[in-house]
Motif scaffolding. Structure first.
Motif, mmCIF file in Angstrom:
data_model
loop_
_atom_site.group_PDB
_atom_site.id
_atom_site.type_symbol
_atom_site.label_atom_id
_atom_site.label_comp_id
_atom_site.label_asym_id
_atom_site.label_seq_id
_atom_site.Cartn_x
_atom_site.Cartn_y
_atom_site.Cartn_z
ATOM 1 N N LEU A 11 53.411 -11.532 18.483
ATOM 2 C CA LEU A 11 54.696 -10.957 18.868
ATOM 3 C C LEU A 11 55.564 -10.664 17.648
ATOM 4 O O LEU A 11 56.235 -9.625 17.587
ATOM 5 C CB LEU A 11 55.424 -11.887 19.838
ATOM 6 N N GLU A 12 55.533 -11.541 16.668
ATOM 7 C CA GLU A 12 56.352 -11.314 15.479
ATOM 8 C C GLU A 12 55.779 -10.227 14.575
ATOM 9 O O GLU A 12 56.494 -9.719 13.706
ATOM 10 C CB GLU A 12 56.501 -12.623 14.705
ATOM 11 N N ALA A 13 54.526 -9.868 14.779
ATOM 12 C CA ALA A 13 53.940 -8.790 13.981
ATOM 13 C C ALA A 13 54.635 -7.459 14.250
ATOM 14 O O ALA A 13 54.665 -6.567 13.387
ATOM 15 C CB ALA A 13 52.443 -8.669 14.274
ATOM 16 N N ASP A 14 55.210 -7.311 15.462
ATOM 17 C CA ASP A 14 55.975 -6.112 15.822
ATOM 18 C C ASP A 14 56.991 -6.537 16.888
ATOM 19 O O ASP A 14 56.758 -6.361 18.088
ATOM 20 C CB ASP A 14 55.051 -5.016 16.347
ATOM 21 N N PRO A 15 58.117 -7.086 16.463
ATOM 22 C CA PRO A 15 59.068 -7.681 17.415
ATOM 23 C C PRO A 15 59.628 -6.699 18.433
ATOM 24 O O PRO A 15 60.039 -7.121 19.526
ATOM 25 C CB PRO A 15 60.182 -8.217 16.506
ATOM 26 N N GLU A 16 59.678 -5.411 18.108
ATOM 27 C CA GLU A 16 60.249 -4.430 19.025
ATOM 28 C C GLU A 16 59.233 -3.877 20.018
ATOM 29 O O GLU A 16 59.587 -3.171 20.957
ATOM 30 C CB GLU A 16 60.870 -3.276 18.227
ATOM 31 N N ARG A 17 57.997 -4.181 19.794
ATOM 32 C CA ARG A 17 56.944 -3.664 20.682
ATOM 33 C C ARG A 17 56.994 -4.353 22.038
ATOM 34 O O ARG A 17 57.137 -5.564 22.140
ATOM 35 C CB ARG A 17 55.574 -3.890 20.041
ATOM 36 N N LEU A 18 56.864 -3.558 23.093
ATOM 37 C CA LEU A 18 56.637 -4.075 24.440
ATOM 38 C C LEU A 18 55.203 -3.733 24.796
ATOM 39 O O LEU A 18 54.878 -2.577 25.107
ATOM 40 C CB LEU A 18 57.632 -3.464 25.428
ATOM 41 N N HIS A 19 54.354 -4.720 24.708
ATOM 42 C CA HIS A 19 52.920 -4.489 24.870
ATOM 43 C C HIS A 19 52.520 -4.694 26.326
ATOM 44 O O HIS A 19 52.239 -5.808 26.770
ATOM 45 C CB HIS A 19 52.121 -5.430 23.959
ATOM 46 N N ARG A 348 55.022 9.502 25.428
ATOM 47 C CA ARG A 348 56.471 9.315 25.279
ATOM 48 C C ARG A 348 56.835 7.827 25.258
ATOM 49 O O ARG A 348 57.723 7.401 24.503
ATOM 50 C CB ARG A 348 57.210 10.054 26.386
ATOM 51 N N LEU A 349 56.152 7.038 26.059
ATOM 52 C CA LEU A 349 56.391 5.599 26.036
ATOM 53 C C LEU A 349 55.910 4.994 24.716
ATOM 54 O O LEU A 349 56.579 4.113 24.148
ATOM 55 C CB LEU A 349 55.691 4.924 27.213
ATOM 56 N N LEU A 350 54.788 5.463 24.231
ATOM 57 C CA LEU A 350 54.272 4.945 22.969
ATOM 58 C C LEU A 350 55.240 5.233 21.824
ATOM 59 O O LEU A 350 55.445 4.392 20.933
ATOM 60 C CB LEU A 350 52.900 5.549 22.675
ATOM 61 N N ALA A 351 55.846 6.418 21.861
ATOM 62 C CA ALA A 351 56.838 6.769 20.836
ATOM 63 C C ALA A 351 58.044 5.833 20.892
ATOM 64 O O ALA A 351 58.738 5.638 19.882
ATOM 65 C CB ALA A 351 57.283 8.213 21.011
ATOM 66 N N ALA A 352 58.281 5.240 22.070
ATOM 67 C CA ALA A 352 59.385 4.282 22.225
ATOM 68 C C ALA A 352 58.905 2.846 22.042
ATOM 69 O O ALA A 352 59.644 1.897 22.327
ATOM 70 C CB ALA A 352 60.017 4.448 23.601
ATOM 71 N N ASN A 353 57.661 2.693 21.571
ATOM 72 C CA ASN A 353 57.038 1.383 21.334
ATOM 73 C C ASN A 353 56.849 0.582 22.609
ATOM 74 O O ASN A 353 56.981 -0.653 22.616
ATOM 75 C CB ASN A 353 57.834 0.571 20.309
ATOM 76 N N ARG A 378 63.750 -5.122 30.090
ATOM 77 C CA ARG A 378 63.793 -4.382 28.830
ATOM 78 C C ARG A 378 62.874 -3.171 28.877
ATOM 79 O O ARG A 378 63.218 -2.085 28.399
ATOM 80 C CB ARG A 378 63.376 -5.282 27.666
ATOM 81 N N GLY A 379 61.698 -3.371 29.460
ATOM 82 C CA GLY A 379 60.738 -2.283 29.515
ATOM 83 C C GLY A 379 61.222 -1.119 30.353
ATOM 84 O O GLY A 379 61.120 0.047 29.947
ATOM 85 N N ALA A 381 64.313 -0.383 31.108
ATOM 86 C CA ALA A 381 65.448 0.236 30.437
ATOM 87 C C ALA A 381 64.975 1.192 29.341
ATOM 88 O O ALA A 381 65.492 2.310 29.197
ATOM 89 C CB ALA A 381 66.368 -0.824 29.853
ATOM 90 N N ARG A 382 63.984 0.752 28.595
ATOM 91 C CA ARG A 382 63.468 1.604 27.527
ATOM 92 C C ARG A 382 62.740 2.820 28.109
ATOM 93 O O ARG A 382 62.761 3.910 27.539
ATOM 94 C CB ARG A 382 62.552 0.820 26.608
ATOM 95 N N MET A 383 62.073 2.637 29.235
ATOM 96 C CA MET A 383 61.405 3.757 29.906
ATOM 97 C C MET A 383 62.432 4.795 30.339
ATOM 98 O O MET A 383 62.189 6.009 30.243
ATOM 99 C CB MET A 383 60.602 3.246 31.106
ATOM 100 N N CYS A 384 63.593 4.339 30.818
ATOM 101 C CA CYS A 384 64.638 5.294 31.246
ATOM 102 C C CYS A 384 65.081 6.149 30.067
ATOM 103 O O CYS A 384 65.293 7.363 30.223
ATOM 104 C CB CYS A 384 65.830 4.516 31.803
ATOM 105 N N THR A 385 65.203 5.547 28.907
ATOM 106 C CA THR A 385 65.608 6.287 27.728
ATOM 107 C C THR A 385 64.512 7.256 27.291
ATOM 108 O O THR A 385 64.795 8.425 26.958
ATOM 109 C CB THR A 385 65.927 5.331 26.575
ATOM 110 N N ALA A 386 63.259 6.795 27.305
ATOM 111 C CA ALA A 386 62.143 7.610 26.826
ATOM 112 C C ALA A 386 61.789 8.744 27.779
ATOM 113 O O ALA A 386 61.382 9.829 27.347
ATOM 114 C CB ALA A 386 60.919 6.733 26.606
ATOM 115 N N LEU A 387 61.969 8.505 29.070
ATOM 116 C CA LEU A 387 61.512 9.477 30.072
ATOM 117 C C LEU A 387 62.665 10.200 30.769
ATOM 118 O O LEU A 387 62.426 11.151 31.525
ATOM 119 C CB LEU A 387 60.665 8.785 31.131
ATOM 120 N N GLY A 388 63.889 9.764 30.523
ATOM 121 C CA GLY A 388 65.035 10.342 31.226
ATOM 122 C C GLY A 388 65.375 11.762 30.764
ATOM 123 O O GLY A 388 64.897 12.259 29.780
#
Length: 388
Positions: A11-19, A348-353, A378-379, A381-388
């Motif tokens: 998780l700390e290898a990429d803290p912003e990633r939602l895997h 588009r989701l991948l571009a938003a990590n 969080r996921g 919410a980020r999807m709304c930004t990436a796909l909205g």
């Protein structure tokens, strides 16, 4: 239930990633790092003699972990290989060569089998009948009827379909109808470690394939085959490890000797570090009492929360697009949405990590024990930004 602290390195290898692709490449818990280092240290300390420890200690431990999780009475039926394709080819090599092999399977098998079967079919080495996996509601009935017909050399079936997440119920019922001469092979890669599996009633009748890359959380290189006694005594595709422990006086004079049990399906030299990781992860799961049933229950709660959160937004993914609906209890560890825009949404989701994966027009979301309810919020919410 949150076990994020046990996945700190990943998780700390990429803290912003939602895997959200645990069904594809499950993140590795921290214990696997220490185990990987231990494999290196053992190789440095023992050099050539490391194989004595691997065959005397590491492999039996791994066999025991698998046997307990599958309800097998004899751990020695387990053989290991770097990938399932190698094991599939070894199974094919047990069958007759003088005529095309008759194979029954589905239209939803993973590439390790589907591609190889199609290529052999091109050369006339196989005659393949593929039963459609969908509609799922009638699949077991349709496949069981086809499998009960005589003349199959091999029946090959996924326990959980990779392109939908549907978990095939009543495997024992299907097995009961298959001729005793037929190799019945179950691909359990999306089931092992994800859902409870009990092969005790059919362990003497079925082969079972799976590995560490997904829900066993151990990474590449640790695939296995449960090989029932009486089937495939002498694979033509064989490596020198398959001779370890062979009793030559029990073989035909001059014949290539084979070990007993699952070891008859072994190949040759491999990287044993995956087995170290696998054992460490299984030991950790046992210590934490994280059974497949407990893990699945956690993921189901996350799936339900995810669908609930999606329903509050105007996103291009809706509950009615699920290939396997939430109401279907015969479901694996991921959700699959069908959409003509699946590839675009994935990118588009991948571009938003936000990591998912796509198979044609199907987008897959896989949650795990390194996720909690907050990650779902969080996921989305980020999807709304990436796909909205």
């Amino acid at each position: 239930m949150s076990h994020k602290s046990h996945f700190r390195r990943s998780l700390e290898a990429d803290p912003e990633r939602l895997h959200f692709a645990a069904h594809s490449h499950h993140l590795w818990p921290d214990v696997s790092f220490d185990a990987h280092v231990q494999a290196w240290l053992d190789a440095a300390r023992l050099a050539d003699r490391k194989w004595e420890q691997i065959f005397a200690e590491i492999i039996p431990r791994a066999q025991g972990h698998i046997a307990r999780r599958l309800g097998l009475s004899d751990p020695s039926t387990i053989a290991f290989a770097p990938n399932t394709h190698e094991l599939v080819m070894r199974l094919f090599s047990c069958l007759p060569r003088e005529r095309p092999l008759r194979v029954l399977t589905t239209d939803s098998e993973f590439h390790s089998f589907a591609r190889q079967a199609a290529r052999l079919e091109e050369d006339g080495a196989l005659e393949v009948t593929r039963i459609k996996a969908e509609p799922h509601a009638s699949f077991t009935e349709r496949f069981a009827e086809a499998a009960s017909k005589p003349g199959w050399d091999m029946v090959y079936l996924s326990h959980v379909f990779f392109n939908s997440g549907y978990a095939v119920p009543e495997l024992a019922r299907i097995a009961q109808g298959v001729s005793n001469e037929t190799f019945f092979v179950i691909d359990g890669y999306h089931a092992f470690g994800a859902i409870p599996v009990d092969l005790s009633a059919i362990q003497d009748r079925v082969f079972y394939l799976a590995g560490g890359y997904k829900y066993a959380m151990s990474g590449e290189g640790c695939c296995f085959l449960h090989a029932p006694p009486g089937y495939g005594a002498r694979p033509r595709d064989t490596g020198w490890y398959a001779a370890f422990g062979a009793l030559e006086d029990a073989q035909a004079p001059g014949a290539v000797p084979y070990a007993r049990g699952g070891a008859r399906f072994l190949g040759a030299t491999f990287d044993p570090s995956a087995l170290y990781r696998f054992n460490a992860v299984m030991d950790w799961l046992d210590a934490e009492q994280l059974t497949p049933a407990a893990l699945h229950a956690h993921v189901v709660r996350l799936q339900e929360q995810f669908i609930e959160e999606l329903g509050k937004e105007t996103l291009p993914l809706r509950e009615h697009q699920l290939v396997v609906p939430l109401a279907e209890k015969s479901r694996g560890q991921f959700l699959t949405f069908e959409s003509r825009a699946a590839a675009d949404i994935h990118q588009r989701l991948l571009a938003a990590n936000v990591v998912t994966d796509v198979r044609g027009d199907r987008l897959r979301f896989g949650f795990a024990i390194y996720h909690d309810i907050e990650d779902i919020g969080r996921g989305v919410a980020r999807m709304c930004t990436a796909l909205g």
